[in-house]
Design an enzyme around this catalytic site. Structure first.
Site, PDB file in Angstrom:
ATOM      1  N   CYS A 344     -28.420 -25.814 118.466  1.00 22.82           N
ATOM      2  CA  CYS A 344     -27.920 -27.082 117.940  1.00 22.82           C
ATOM      3  C   CYS A 344     -28.802 -27.651 116.819  1.00 22.82           C
ATOM      4  O   CYS A 344     -29.232 -28.797 116.882  1.00 22.82           O
ATOM      5  CB  CYS A 344     -27.822 -28.089 119.070  1.00 22.82           C
ATOM      6  N   GLU A 345     -29.102 -26.828 115.848  1.00 20.30           N
ATOM      7  CA  GLU A 345     -29.836 -27.322 114.676  1.00 20.30           C
ATOM      8  C   GLU A 345     -29.202 -26.678 113.448  1.00 20.30           C
ATOM      9  O   GLU A 345     -28.909 -25.471 113.470  1.00 20.30           O
ATOM     10  CB  GLU A 345     -31.328 -26.934 114.748  1.00 20.30           C
TER      11      GLU A 345
END
Ligand code: LLP
Length: 415
Positions: A344-345
């Protein structure tokens, strides 16, 4: 761009990439034993000066089976932590075959090596005093900073004016004073200028520097020149290999001359990590989504930076091969894509703007030259499971050499 690397090297043997993923899951680190042995032999024979040994720097890949093979090939080893020492001993290395290159370590960590009879390299005056207090009268090595560095990224240049490593050359008399104070015997000097050079001149310069430093000490048993030997990550563009023969032709006369002057055939060591393992490893992953976001085509995979950190950490390039889910469907078209993982980046990018054969869901991607600093830098970020590692043996059989993490592994340390 027809799967150049794995076809040329018969990397998967009788197996296919898709078959391996089906059997062992995705993502998956696959190693090739024949390539590993070849690279071990090249490093073991790098320098023709006769009293020479290559120490494998195991931070690049510390899988137990890989360590056992490196040992069979006659390599000794470098460790950077008690954990690495622990695994090396388990792989069958004897304490005298291990060199602990310490950096800012606690008394406990230093004692861990001393208690096991492992030679320790010290890289600051304050740690040399600590060593003297712990092991007065003992044998020790000192890491110097030759003032020149090299490497593929500033984060991995480990000598020169802007790094934390080594003792400055102008502190030789201080080193001698501390050695006398604790009655220590300096048996070795070492250096490591940085990681990944494709052209040997900075290395050769640094060797001249360490040899002239070494000359100032009388009791040396070895001089360790460091690692950093690069591999061609851009094989698809035909990048040339590091010229090992030329390196030997430059280094052996320097060393021979120096040992004659020193009056003793001192052991000469090197510390290769990447060169030993990078090319024997391919990381396989699966394409789960292909989409367009504002003009960019994203290939969404399970190859997050928890699995391979190098591209995110250093903007490193790895060649990519595509293995079609349906092999009869040979991709004739190419598309420019950004290959991303499942973390999730938005920085979770394996390759940006890469021209690949048309990719679709279910295809397998192979990330080339992933054997060094691949698994060893992987993590459980996002509570993702670290992948399994398998070895394609010389006889073509495939063995699991580390199982995939399980959900239970994520719970293991909670109290
Ligand atoms: N010796 C010492 C003291 C080192 O610090 C290193 C690597 C080596 C030997 C082995 O260097 P090699 O032959 O592998 O270049 N994670 C980075 C590389 C970090 C290297 C750190 N020190 C990467 O993925 O590029």
């Amino acid at each position: 761009m027809d799967n150049y690397f794995t076809v040329q090297t018969n990397f998967f043997g009788e197996n296919t990439a898709a078959g391996l993923v089906e059997r062992f899951g995705s993502p998956l680190y696959v190693y090739n034993e024949a390539i590993l042995r070849k690279r071990c032999r090249e490093m073991a024979g790098l320098i023709s000066y006769p009293n020479f040994k290559a120490n494998y720097s195991i931070k690049a890949n510390s899988n137990l089976e890989i360590l056992k093979i490196a040992r069979q090939e006659g390599l000794m080893a470098d460790a950077m932590s008690p954990g690495e020492i622990h695994v090396l001993l388990a792989a069958g290395f004897r304490p005298e075959e291990i060199f602990y290159i310490s950096n800012n370590v606690s008394e406990e960590e230093m004692r861990f090596a001393i208690d096991r009879g492992i030679c320790v390299s010290i890289d600051s005056l304050s740690q040399l005093k600590q060593y003297g207090r712990l092991n007065p009268g003992g044998k020790v090595a000192v890491r110097f900073n030759p003032g020149v560095g090299a490497g593929h990224h500033e984060k991995v240049v480990t000598a020169g004016k802007k790094t934390k490593f080594g003792i400055n050359l102008d502190l030789v008399s201080e080193v001698k004073r501390i050695l006398r104070e604790y009655n220590l015997k300096l048996v070795g000097v070492n250096q490591h200028i940085g990681s990944l050079f494709m052209e040997g001149s900075a290395y050769v310069e640094s060797v001249k520097s360490i040899l002239s430093t070494a000359e100032q000490f009388e009791s040396l048993e070895f001089v360790d020149l460091g690692g950093g030997f690069g591999i061609p990550y851009h094989k698809q563009e035909g990048q040339a290999r590091l010229d090992l023969k030329e390196l030997d032709q430059k280094l052996t006369p320097l060393i021979t001359q120096w040992t004659q002057k020193y009056g003793k055939n001192v052991l000469i060591k090197i510390e290769p990590g990447r060169y030993i393992v990078a090319e024997c490893g391919v990381l396989l992953g699966t394409v789960h989504a292909v989409k367009q976001n504002y003009g960019i085509t994203y290939v969404g995979t399970d190859l997050g930076f928890n699995v391979l950190a190098r591209p995110v950490m250093y903007d490193s390039h790895h060649d990519i091969e595509v293995y079609k889910k349906d092999p009869s469907k040979k991709a004739n078209e190419f598309m420019e894509v950004t290959v991303v993982g499942n973390i999730c980046e938005s920085g979770d990018i394996v390759a940006r703007g890469r021209l690949l054969p048309a990719v679709e869901e279910g295809d397998i991607l192979g990330i080339m030259d992933a054997g060094a600093y691949g698994y060893s830098m992987s993590s459980n970020y996002n509570n993702r499971l670290r992948p399994a590692e398998v070895l394609v043996r010389e006889d073509g059989s495939v063995a699991v050499i580390r199982r995939r993490d399980t959900l239970e592994d994520l719970m293991r340390n909670f109290v």
